[in-house]
Design an enzyme around this catalytic site. Structure first.
Site, PDB file in Angstrom:
ATOM      1  N   HIS A  21       0.846  -1.208   0.000  1.00 52.58           N
ATOM      2  CA  HIS A  21       0.000   0.000   0.000  1.00 52.58           C
ATOM      3  C   HIS A  21       0.881   1.257   0.000  1.00 52.58           C
ATOM      4  CE1 HIS A  21      -3.182  -2.592   2.220  1.00 52.58           C
ATOM      5  NE2 HIS A  21      -3.631  -2.386   1.015  1.00 52.58           N
ATOM      6  N   LYS A  45     -14.747  -8.864   7.106  1.00 45.86           N
ATOM      7  CA  LYS A  45     -14.683 -10.110   7.890  1.00 45.86           C
ATOM      8  C   LYS A  45     -13.558 -10.063   8.905  1.00 45.86           C
ATOM      9  CE  LYS A  45     -16.135 -12.976   4.204  1.00 45.86           C
ATOM     10  NZ  LYS A  45     -15.481 -13.799   3.192  1.00 45.86           N
ATOM     11  N   ARG A  94      -1.570  -5.785  -8.184  1.00 51.17           N
ATOM     12  CA  ARG A  94      -0.461  -6.700  -7.901  1.00 51.17           C
ATOM     13  C   ARG A  94      -0.273  -7.720  -9.003  1.00 51.17           C
ATOM     14  NH1 ARG A  94      -3.029  -7.869  -2.168  1.00 51.17           N
ATOM     15  NH2 ARG A  94      -4.778  -7.379  -3.512  1.00 51.17           N
TER      16      ARG A  94
HETATM   17  P1  ADP Z   1      -9.854  -3.779  -0.394  1.00 48.12           P
HETATM   18  O1  ADP Z   1     -10.482  -4.589   0.704  1.00 48.12           O
HETATM   19  O2  ADP Z   1     -10.701  -2.633  -0.852  1.00 48.12           O
HETATM   20  O3  ADP Z   1      -9.264  -4.571  -1.533  1.00 48.12           O
HETATM   21  P2  ADP Z   1      -7.172  -3.427   0.575  1.00 48.12           P
HETATM   22  O4  ADP Z   1      -6.783  -2.676   1.812  1.00 48.12           O
HETATM   23  O5  ADP Z   1      -6.930  -4.886   0.566  1.00 48.12           O
HETATM   24  O6  ADP Z   1      -8.686  -3.060   0.363  1.00 48.12           O
HETATM   25  O7  ADP Z   1      -6.477  -2.789  -0.680  1.00 48.12           O
HETATM   26  C1  ADP Z   1      -6.643  -1.461  -1.049  1.00 48.12           C
HETATM   27  C2  ADP Z   1      -6.039  -1.243  -2.424  1.00 48.12           C
HETATM   28  O8  ADP Z   1      -4.648  -1.501  -2.402  1.00 48.12           O
HETATM   29  C3  ADP Z   1      -6.592  -2.162  -3.523  1.00 48.12           C
HETATM   30  O9  ADP Z   1      -6.595  -1.460  -4.746  1.00 48.12           O
HETATM   31  C4  ADP Z   1      -5.597  -3.275  -3.600  1.00 48.12           C
HETATM   32  O10 ADP Z   1      -5.594  -3.892  -4.876  1.00 48.12           O
HETATM   33  C5  ADP Z   1      -4.324  -2.508  -3.342  1.00 48.12           C
HETATM   34  N1  ADP Z   1      -3.257  -3.324  -2.772  1.00 48.12           N
HETATM   35  C6  ADP Z   1      -3.318  -4.179  -1.737  1.00 48.12           C
HETATM   36  N2  ADP Z   1      -2.131  -4.755  -1.507  1.00 48.12           N
HETATM   37  C7  ADP Z   1      -1.283  -4.240  -2.437  1.00 48.12           C
HETATM   38  C8  ADP Z   1       0.082  -4.456  -2.768  1.00 48.12           C
HETATM   39  N3  ADP Z   1       0.832  -5.320  -2.113  1.00 48.12           N
HETATM   40  N4  ADP Z   1       0.591  -3.754  -3.796  1.00 48.12           N
HETATM   41  C9  ADP Z   1      -0.181  -2.900  -4.499  1.00 48.12           C
HETATM   42  N5  ADP Z   1      -1.463  -2.659  -4.265  1.00 48.12           N
HETATM   43  C10 ADP Z   1      -2.021  -3.328  -3.249  1.00 48.12           C
END
Ligand code: ADP
Length: 165
Positions: A21, A45, A94
């Site tokens: 992130h 969840k 990713r």
């Molecule tokens: P959500 O539950 O909305 O998917 P996340 O917190 O898992 O929320 O992810 C938020 C955003 O960051 C999404 O666009 C996800 O694809 C992206 N994301 C999550 N992990 C990574 C990563 N390792 N590298 C790049 N983007 C990521």
């Protein structure tokens, strides 16, 4: 002619925020004038951290990043985007698996609210990092210190110890 001011929101669960992130955030801040990290309050969840905790964790990490802020939001991402007068939604990619889901989401958001989504590909080293896997690995005693910031790692360990007591 002056360039248009562009405000983006980066919505997600961020439970917890990962190096993946942060990679997307640091790339995004170079593209946009303002970047708001938007922590979804809608129930996910088994969340490990409350929305307020997630916001505080992120706030500390972005303190030195100009134009970057964090807040939590309820309900639909597109409604929140409209409320913030955001020009685009930022999402991270990713893998090809992400693309399939993210395309559907982006097209739906554009169809219902006319808002564009901008994607940023993460660095190769974070291509496999996910908050869900980090929570699962940490709960089973695995070492995820390379995948999340140091401050988050110690909070994660504390939270998992507390849940086991
Ligand atoms: P959500 O539950 O909305 O998917 P996340 O917190 O898992 O929320 O992810 C938020 C955003 O960051 C999404 O666009 C996800 O694809 C992206 N994301 C999550 N992990 C990574 C990563 N390792 N590298 C790049 N983007 C990521």
């Amino acid at each position: 002619m002056g360039r248009k001011f562009v405000r983006a929101i980066f919505p997600g669960s961020f439970d917890p925020i990962t190096n993946g992130h942060l990679d997307v955030i640091s790339r995004g801040m170079k593209l946009f004038d303002e970047l708001i990290i938007a922590v979804g309050r809608s129930p996910i969840k088994n969340p490990l951290f409350s929305p307020q905790e997630r916001v505080e964790m992120i706030a500390e990490l972005i303190a030195d990043m100009p134009g970057v802020s964090v807040e939590s939001f309820d309900g639909l991402t597109v409604e929140y985007a409209a409320q913030k007068k955001a020009d685009v939604i930022l999402r991270g990619l990713r893998s090809l698996t992400d693309v399939q889901y993210e395309f559907q989401l982006a097209m739906t958001n554009r169809a219902v609210a006319g808002i564009e989504t901008v994607f940023i590909m993460t660095s190769e080293q974070y291509g496999f990092t996910s908050s869900t896997l980090i929570r699962q690995i940490a709960a089973l005693g695995g070492n995820v210190s390379g995948l999340i910031p140091k401050s988050i790692y110690s909070l994660l360990q504390q939270r998992i110890h507390k849940l086991k007591d």
